[in-house]
Enzyme design. Structure first.
Site, PDB file in Angstrom:
ATOM      1  N   ASP A  32       0.782  -1.195  -0.201  1.00 16.03           N
ATOM      2  CA  ASP A  32       0.012   0.099  -0.116  1.00 16.03           C
ATOM      3  C   ASP A  32       0.652   1.171  -0.676  1.00 16.03           C
ATOM      4  OD1 ASP A  32      -1.931   1.527  -0.224  1.00 16.03           O
ATOM      5  OD2 ASP A  32      -3.081   0.841   2.198  1.00 16.03           O
ATOM      6  N   GLY A  33       0.163   2.210  -0.466  1.00 10.55           N
ATOM      7  CA  GLY A  33       0.714   3.954  -0.508  1.00 10.55           C
ATOM      8  C   GLY A  33       1.520   3.952  -1.612  1.00 10.55           C
ATOM      9  N   TRP A  37       3.331   7.949  -2.585  1.00  7.81           N
ATOM     10  CA  TRP A  37       4.608   8.070  -2.953  1.00  7.81           C
ATOM     11  C   TRP A  37       4.564   8.595  -3.962  1.00  7.81           C
ATOM     12  CZ3 TRP A  37       7.302   6.956  -7.401  1.00  7.81           C
ATOM     13  CH2 TRP A  37       8.552   6.950  -7.221  1.00  7.81           C
ATOM     14  N   HIS A  49       2.109   3.545  -9.498  1.00  5.01           N
ATOM     15  CA  HIS A  49       2.197   1.543  -9.267  1.00  5.01           C
ATOM     16  C   HIS A  49       3.347   1.365 -10.086  1.00  5.01           C
ATOM     17  CE1 HIS A  49      -2.148   2.708  -7.858  1.00  5.01           C
ATOM     18  NE2 HIS A  49      -2.044   3.374  -8.673  1.00  5.01           N
ATOM     19  N   SER A  77      -7.848  -5.579  -4.900  1.00  7.54           N
ATOM     20  CA  SER A  77      -8.283  -6.121  -4.137  1.00  7.54           C
ATOM     21  C   SER A  77      -9.869  -5.919  -5.128  1.00  7.54           C
ATOM     22  CB  SER A  77      -8.857  -5.045  -3.090  1.00  7.54           C
ATOM     23  OG  SER A  77      -9.453  -3.829  -3.518  1.00  7.54           O
ATOM     24  N   LEU A 143      10.550 -21.535  -4.173  1.00  6.62           N
ATOM     25  CA  LEU A 143       9.037 -20.279  -3.111  1.00  6.62           C
ATOM     26  C   LEU A 143       7.885 -20.372  -4.108  1.00  6.62           C
ATOM     27  CD1 LEU A 143       8.783 -17.834  -1.893  1.00  6.62           C
ATOM     28  CD2 LEU A 143       9.084 -16.028  -3.688  1.00  6.62           C
ATOM     29  N   ARG A 202      -5.343  -1.528   8.771  1.00  2.83           N
ATOM     30  CA  ARG A 202      -5.969  -2.532   8.873  1.00  2.83           C
ATOM     31  C   ARG A 202      -5.908  -3.565   7.568  1.00  2.83           C
ATOM     32  NH1 ARG A 202      -8.515   2.902   6.759  1.00  2.83           N
ATOM     33  NH2 ARG A 202      -7.460   2.924   4.418  1.00  2.83           N
ATOM     34  N   SER A 204      -8.336  -4.799   5.056  1.00  9.14           N
ATOM     35  CA  SER A 204      -9.110  -4.259   3.824  1.00  9.14           C
ATOM     36  C   SER A 204      -9.412  -5.985   3.644  1.00  9.14           C
ATOM     37  CB  SER A 204      -8.125  -3.572   2.910  1.00  9.14           C
ATOM     38  OG  SER A 204      -7.728  -2.170   3.674  1.00  9.14           O
TER      39      SER A 204
HETATM   40  C1  IPE Z   1      -5.258  -2.464  -0.185  1.00  5.01           C
HETATM   41  O1  IPE Z   1      -5.058  -1.175  -0.578  1.00  5.01           O
HETATM   42  C2  IPE Z   1      -5.445  -3.896  -1.715  1.00  5.01           C
HETATM   43  C3  IPE Z   1      -4.103  -3.931  -2.620  1.00  5.01           C
HETATM   44  C4  IPE Z   1      -3.119  -3.379  -1.518  1.00  5.01           C
HETATM   45  C5  IPE Z   1      -4.036  -4.143  -3.075  1.00  5.01           C
HETATM   46  P1  IPE Z   1      -6.143  -0.339  -0.589  1.00  5.01           P
HETATM   47  O2  IPE Z   1      -6.019   0.761  -0.981  1.00  5.01           O
HETATM   48  O3  IPE Z   1      -7.435  -0.697  -1.474  1.00  5.01           O
HETATM   49  O4  IPE Z   1      -6.661  -0.153   0.846  1.00  5.01           O
HETATM   50  P2  IPE Z   1      -7.567   1.207   1.625  1.00  5.01           P
HETATM   51  O5  IPE Z   1      -9.051   1.960   0.432  1.00  5.01           O
HETATM   52  O6  IPE Z   1      -7.108   1.766   1.953  1.00  5.01           O
HETATM   53  O7  IPE Z   1      -8.723   0.631   2.362  1.00  5.01           O
HETATM   54  C1  IPE Z   2      -1.557  -0.046  -3.706  1.00  5.20           C
HETATM   55  O1  IPE Z   2      -1.156   1.629  -3.191  1.00  5.20           O
HETATM   56  C2  IPE Z   2      -1.963  -0.412  -4.863  1.00  5.20           C
HETATM   57  C3  IPE Z   2      -2.956  -0.999  -4.753  1.00  5.20           C
HETATM   58  C4  IPE Z   2      -4.520  -0.821  -3.790  1.00  5.20           C
HETATM   59  C5  IPE Z   2      -3.728  -1.155  -6.019  1.00  5.20           C
HETATM   60  P1  IPE Z   2      -2.102   2.455  -3.671  1.00  5.20           P
HETATM   61  O2  IPE Z   2      -2.756   3.144  -5.073  1.00  5.20           O
HETATM   62  O3  IPE Z   2      -3.327   2.486  -2.632  1.00  5.20           O
HETATM   63  O4  IPE Z   2      -1.582   3.746  -2.987  1.00  5.20           O
HETATM   64  P2  IPE Z   2      -2.496   5.163  -2.048  1.00  5.20           P
HETATM   65  O5  IPE Z   2      -2.839   4.184  -0.729  1.00  5.20           O
HETATM   66  O6  IPE Z   2      -3.334   5.559  -2.886  1.00  5.20           O
HETATM   67  O7  IPE Z   2      -1.277   5.951  -1.451  1.00  5.20           O
HETATM   68 MG    MG Z   3      -4.046   2.599  -0.465  1.00  2.02          MG
END
Ligand code: IPE
Ligand code: IPE
Ligand code: MG
Length: 249
Positions: A32-33, A37, A49, A77, A143, A202, A204
């Site tokens: 996530d993030g 970033w 991404h 997700s 793995l 969380r 998620s």
């Molecule tokens: C969870 O991240 C799904 C993935 C990392 C693929 P999200 O960014 O979609 O989750 P929420 O919306 O913060 O709960």
């Molecule tokens: C995780 O990063 C990638 C996916 C959920 C597909 P995010 O796209 O959720 O990045 P943030 O949470 O918005 O920073």
């Molecule tokens: Mg996210």
């Protein structure tokens, strides 16, 4: 004569010197993030991404070096379909291009690929890439790398129930072991450690059934900045956890 204070001191010492946990057999990561970033670098989300795919190979290798046998990566997700169309498109294209460009290298490294999630809603080309990469790597044993794409823990439970009904499973035959075998993760041990980057606390909708007794580790680092040193940190934290599984030690 041993005093009470000394007894307490030796109890503390044995607590501190307790043997660390062996490495987790299965690590699952909520990557996530990427968006934050990108924002912090003044770039569009799509660049986040993209950056989030560049560390993958090094991180996979780092987990293998630490003795991890199963690694699950949450890449998309069931709720991520609700993002803007162009972002969804970017994510679909990115996973397809990563699979195509990395599969031979992963195969030569002895990595077996698995997909967990729904496959029927994915574009035809991506479905083909996934199926071919699974077939190519199916006999590898170093793995198992599970890619959770169009994955949702609730959808997985619904799909499992539907499959059981389709198989005419009788109510009295339903138990945890049977349900486990109807999950997308059939044959894969439960995760010992779930890591989430970007500071969120969380699940998620990730591995709701399987993570019942996983240790949870959250780091504020955004996914594209997660590197080998972060892997070490997460595994070090895991090694110090006391896993009780509801029992008294
Ligand atoms: C969870 O991240 C799904 C993935 C990392 C693929 P999200 O960014 O979609 O989750 P929420 O919306 O913060 O709960
Ligand atoms: C995780 O990063 C990638 C996916 C959920 C597909 P995010 O796209 O959720 O990045 P943030 O949470 O918005 O920073
Ligand atoms: Mg996210």
């Amino acid at each position: 004569m041993t005093t009470k204070v000394e007894l307490n001191a030796s109890a503390n010492a044995s607590e501190q010197t307790q043997i660390p946990n062996p490495p987790p057999e299965h690590v699952a990561i909520i990557m996530d993030g990427n968006g934050r970033w990108a924002a912090s670098h003044g770039k569009p989300r799509s660049e986040g991404h993209r950056a989030g795919t560049e560390n993958l190979r090094r991180i996979i290798e780092a987990f293998i070096r630490h003795g991890v046998r199963y690694l699950t990566l949450f890449a998309f997700s069931t709720e991520n379909w609700n993002r803007p169309d162009d972002e969804v498109q970017t994510l679909l294209e990115l996973v397809d291009s990563v699979i195509r460009s990395e599969v031979n290298e992963l195969h030569s490294e002895g990595i077996r690929l698995r997909h967990i999630g729904r496959i029927d809603r994915l574009p035809t080309d991506l479905r083909r890439s996934i199926r071919e990469s699974i077939e190519l790597t199916k006999d590898n044993t170093r793995l198992t790398l599970c890619v959770a794409f169009d994955y949702g823990g609730r959808a997985e439970i619904v799909d499992a129930v539907r499959s059981m009904i389709a198989d005419d499973v009788q109510a009295e035959d339903v138990n945890e072991d049977l349900l486990r075998r109807y999950m997308y993760t059939n044959g894969i041990p439960d995760p010992d450690l779930v890591i989430r980057t970007s500071g969120e606390q969380r699940l998620s909708n990730f591995l709701l059934w399987q993570a019942a007794y996983a240790e949870y580790y959250s780091t504020s680092v955004y996914w594209p900045d997660f590197n080998e040193a972060e892997v070490d940190r997460a595994l070090e934290a895991y090694s110090r956890r006391k896993r009780r599984f509801g029992k008294v030690r």
